[in-house]
Write a protein that holds these residues in place. Structure first.
Motif, PDB file in Angstrom:
ATOM      1  N   GLY A  57      -1.783  13.830  -0.969  1.00 18.41           N
ATOM      2  CA  GLY A  57      -0.956  15.018  -1.119  1.00 18.41           C
ATOM      3  C   GLY A  57      -1.518  16.066  -2.050  1.00 18.41           C
ATOM      4  O   GLY A  57      -0.810  17.011  -2.417  1.00 18.41           O
ATOM      5  N   LEU A  58      -2.782  15.941  -2.440  1.00 15.11           N
ATOM      6  CA  LEU A  58      -3.360  16.880  -3.399  1.00 15.11           C
ATOM      7  C   LEU A  58      -4.168  17.995  -2.730  1.00 15.11           C
ATOM      8  O   LEU A  58      -4.762  18.820  -3.420  1.00 15.11           O
ATOM      9  N   TRP A  59      -4.202  18.000  -1.394  1.00 17.19           N
ATOM     10  CA  TRP A  59      -4.858  19.092  -0.684  1.00 17.19           C
ATOM     11  C   TRP A  59      -3.892  20.276  -0.616  1.00 17.19           C
ATOM     12  O   TRP A  59      -2.825  20.185  -0.024  1.00 17.19           O
ATOM     13  N   ALA A  60      -4.273  21.379  -1.242  1.00 12.73           N
ATOM     14  CA  ALA A  60      -3.422  22.571  -1.293  1.00 12.73           C
ATOM     15  C   ALA A  60      -3.994  23.649  -0.397  1.00 12.73           C
ATOM     16  O   ALA A  60      -5.212  23.864  -0.378  1.00 12.73           O
ATOM     17  N   THR A  62      -2.276  26.890  -0.080  1.00 12.30           N
ATOM     18  CA  THR A  62      -1.773  28.205  -0.491  1.00 12.30           C
ATOM     19  C   THR A  62      -1.713  28.286  -2.005  1.00 12.30           C
ATOM     20  O   THR A  62      -1.751  27.270  -2.703  1.00 12.30           O
ATOM     21  N   ASP A  63      -1.570  29.509  -2.499  1.00 11.10           N
ATOM     22  CA  ASP A  63      -1.380  29.706  -3.940  1.00 11.10           C
ATOM     23  C   ASP A  63      -0.175  28.926  -4.446  1.00 11.10           C
ATOM     24  O   ASP A  63      -0.235  28.290  -5.514  1.00 11.10           O
ATOM     25  N   ALA A  64       0.905  28.959  -3.673  1.00 14.86           N
ATOM     26  CA  ALA A  64       2.136  28.294  -4.108  1.00 14.86           C
ATOM     27  C   ALA A  64       1.923  26.784  -4.224  1.00 14.86           C
ATOM     28  O   ALA A  64       2.417  26.153  -5.171  1.00 14.86           O
ATOM     29  N   GLU A  65       1.199  26.183  -3.270  1.00 18.11           N
ATOM     30  CA  GLU A  65       0.951  24.743  -3.328  1.00 18.11           C
ATOM     31  C   GLU A  65       0.051  24.369  -4.504  1.00 18.11           C
ATOM     32  O   GLU A  65       0.250  23.331  -5.142  1.00 18.11           O
ATOM     33  N   ILE A  66      -0.905  25.221  -4.803  1.00 20.67           N
ATOM     34  CA  ILE A  66      -1.768  24.976  -5.964  1.00 20.67           C
ATOM     35  C   ILE A  66      -0.937  25.012  -7.243  1.00 20.67           C
ATOM     36  O   ILE A  66      -1.025  24.110  -8.092  1.00 20.67           O
ATOM     37  N   GLN A  67      -0.118  26.031  -7.378  1.00 12.16           N
ATOM     38  CA  GLN A  67       0.707  26.170  -8.585  1.00 12.16           C
ATOM     39  C   GLN A  67       1.689  25.010  -8.721  1.00 12.16           C
ATOM     40  O   GLN A  67       1.960  24.536  -9.832  1.00 12.16           O
ATOM     41  N   GLU A  68       2.212  24.537  -7.592  1.00 10.45           N
ATOM     42  CA  GLU A  68       3.145  23.406  -7.623  1.00 10.45           C
ATOM     43  C   GLU A  68       2.450  22.133  -8.123  1.00 10.45           C
ATOM     44  O   GLU A  68       2.996  21.386  -8.938  1.00 10.45           O
ATOM     45  N   LEU A  69       1.230  21.889  -7.638  1.00  8.22           N
ATOM     46  CA  LEU A  69       0.478  20.721  -8.100  1.00  8.22           C
ATOM     47  C   LEU A  69       0.164  20.825  -9.585  1.00  8.22           C
ATOM     48  O   LEU A  69       0.299  19.851 -10.336  1.00  8.22           O
ATOM     49  N   TRP A  70      -0.265  21.993 -10.033  1.00 11.91           N
ATOM     50  CA  TRP A  70      -0.564  22.184 -11.457  1.00 11.91           C
ATOM     51  C   TRP A  70       0.688  21.997 -12.310  1.00 11.91           C
ATOM     52  O   TRP A  70       0.632  21.400 -13.388  1.00 11.91           O
ATOM     53  N   ALA A  71       1.824  22.470 -11.804  1.00 11.61           N
ATOM     54  CA  ALA A  71       3.068  22.375 -12.582  1.00 11.61           C
ATOM     55  C   ALA A  71       3.489  20.931 -12.798  1.00 11.61           C
ATOM     56  O   ALA A  71       4.109  20.602 -13.814  1.00 11.61           O
ATOM     57  N   GLY A  73       1.337  18.468 -13.116  1.00  8.79           N
ATOM     58  CA  GLY A  73       0.282  17.762 -13.841  1.00  8.79           C
ATOM     59  C   GLY A  73      -0.786  17.144 -12.982  1.00  8.79           C
ATOM     60  O   GLY A  73      -1.498  16.244 -13.440  1.00  8.79           O
ATOM     61  N   SER A  74      -0.933  17.627 -11.749  1.00  5.22           N
ATOM     62  CA  SER A  74      -1.962  17.115 -10.846  1.00  5.22           C
ATOM     63  C   SER A  74      -3.078  18.143 -10.689  1.00  5.22           C
ATOM     64  O   SER A  74      -2.876  19.330 -10.928  1.00  5.22           O
ATOM     65  N   TYR A  75      -4.235  17.677 -10.279  1.00  3.07           N
ATOM     66  CA  TYR A  75      -5.276  18.612  -9.882  1.00  3.07           C
ATOM     67  C   TYR A  75      -5.019  19.024  -8.435  1.00  3.07           C
ATOM     68  O   TYR A  75      -4.300  18.345  -7.687  1.00  3.07           O
ATOM     69  N   ALA A  76      -5.618  20.133  -8.031  1.00  2.00           N
ATOM     70  CA  ALA A  76      -5.453  20.641  -6.672  1.00  2.00           C
ATOM     71  C   ALA A  76      -6.806  20.656  -5.970  1.00  2.00           C
ATOM     72  O   ALA A  76      -7.802  21.090  -6.546  1.00  2.00           O
ATOM     73  N   VAL A  77      -6.822  20.171  -4.730  1.00  4.60           N
ATOM     74  CA  VAL A  77      -8.031  20.171  -3.910  1.00  4.60           C
ATOM     75  C   VAL A  77      -7.891  21.259  -2.861  1.00  4.60           C
ATOM     76  O   VAL A  77      -6.884  21.317  -2.146  1.00  4.60           O
ATOM     77  N   VAL A  78      -8.900  22.128  -2.758  1.00  5.99           N
ATOM     78  CA  VAL A  78      -8.854  23.209  -1.774  1.00  5.99           C
ATOM     79  C   VAL A  78     -10.092  23.140  -0.883  1.00  5.99           C
ATOM     80  O   VAL A  78     -11.169  22.741  -1.319  1.00  5.99           O
ATOM     81  N   GLY A  79      -9.906  23.528   0.375  1.00  2.00           N
ATOM     82  CA  GLY A  79     -10.999  23.527   1.333  1.00  2.00           C
ATOM     83  C   GLY A  79     -10.470  23.759   2.729  1.00  2.00           C
ATOM     84  O   GLY A  79      -9.269  23.619   2.988  1.00  2.00           O
ATOM     85  N   SER A  80     -11.362  24.120   3.623  1.00  2.00           N
ATOM     86  CA  SER A  80     -10.986  24.353   5.009  1.00  2.00           C
ATOM     87  C   SER A  80     -11.150  23.065   5.820  1.00  2.00           C
ATOM     88  O   SER A  80     -12.102  22.307   5.586  1.00  2.00           O
ATOM     89  N   PRO A  81     -10.250  22.776   6.751  1.00  2.00           N
ATOM     90  CA  PRO A  81     -10.355  21.550   7.542  1.00  2.00           C
ATOM     91  C   PRO A  81     -11.677  21.475   8.289  1.00  2.00           C
ATOM     92  O   PRO A  81     -12.177  22.480   8.806  1.00  2.00           O
TER      93      PRO A  81
END
Length: 235
Positions: A57-60, A62-71, A73-81
């Motif tokens: 569940g750490l693949w983000a 959107t900006d909102a999903e990244i901010q939610e993970l950071w809020a 206390g998790s790291y956020a993973v970003v990338g294109s499928p």
């Protein structure tokens, strides 16, 4: 387990760390990301090539999903499928935007097809201008085995080292592969550079790892560390 005694830069915000090589890059990448996230930092993980898509569940996307993970206390993973359950580099503008918001960024900048060591192809590695630290990872399981069994990009490795595919990988040859500007130090330039010898999970591998670190320091002035991860910690 990893910590700031091994990797002092983990105590400082603002770094963009790129990992190259083989033998445990992704495990180390996520271990470092988790370590920094546990301190309350906004940690971003991505790739300039390919990385396994996380299933936790750490693949983000959107900006909102990244901010939610950071809020939380998790790291956020970003990338294109990408095919085969992987992610590839996100659009350049998106990645730059997300990196600018993060306290620490960890990037997988190389691929090794699950081999414990490798030599880079012409197009490798892919280091972003923002990256200020490069970690060259190799698995100690490669030592004592013929290059043809343990090294990705075999032809490039044999040319670089001046040996045949049947030559066994020794601490001296592994150090040369890691320290060479045609090897793991390719395109590093003035960035901080460390060798990480992973899989130091038996007394024999630890001994060979220490021998390799000595060669790296004495012959090439390259700093390095030994790491090991339990089965449940591996990516």
């Amino acid at each position: 387990m990893i910590g700031e005694q091994q990797f002092p830069f983990l105590a400082e915000k603002g770094h963009v760390v790129s990992l190259v090589g083989g033998g445990g890059k992704t495990t180390l990448l996520y271990a470092m990301a988790s370590h920094c996230a546990q301190k309350g930092w906004r940690v971003l993980v991505s790739t300039t090539t390919h990385i396994l898509r996380p299933e936790n569940g750490l693949w983000a996307k959107t900006d909102a999903e990244i901010q939610e993970l950071w809020a939380r206390g998790s790291y956020a993973v970003v990338g294109s499928p990408a095919p085969k359950g992987k992610l590839t580099a996100p659009p350049e503008a998106d990645l730059a935007h997300w990196m600018a918001q993060a306290d620490a960024v960890f990037l997988e900048a190389d691929g090794a097809k699950h081999f414990p060591c490798k030599a880079p192809a012409e197009q490798e590695p892919v280091l972003l201008p923002q990256s200020d630290i490069v970690l060259a990872v190799a698995g100690l399981s490669a030592l004592g085995h013929p290059l043809k069994e343990c090294c990705f990009r075999l032809e490039q490795a044999c040319m670089l080292l001046g040996v045949s595919p049947e030559a066994c990988l020794t601490p001296e040859l592994l150090a040369q592969l890691l320290a060479s500007e045609q090897g793991s130090r390719k395109r590093v330039g003035s960035r901080a550079f460390y060798a990480v010898l992973n899989q130091a999970d038996t007394p024999q591998r630890q001994l060979l790892g220490k021998q390799t670190l000595c060669v790296l320091q004495e012959r090439y002035r390259v700093n390095g560390v030994l790491t090991q991860f339990e089965e449940g910690e591996r990516a």
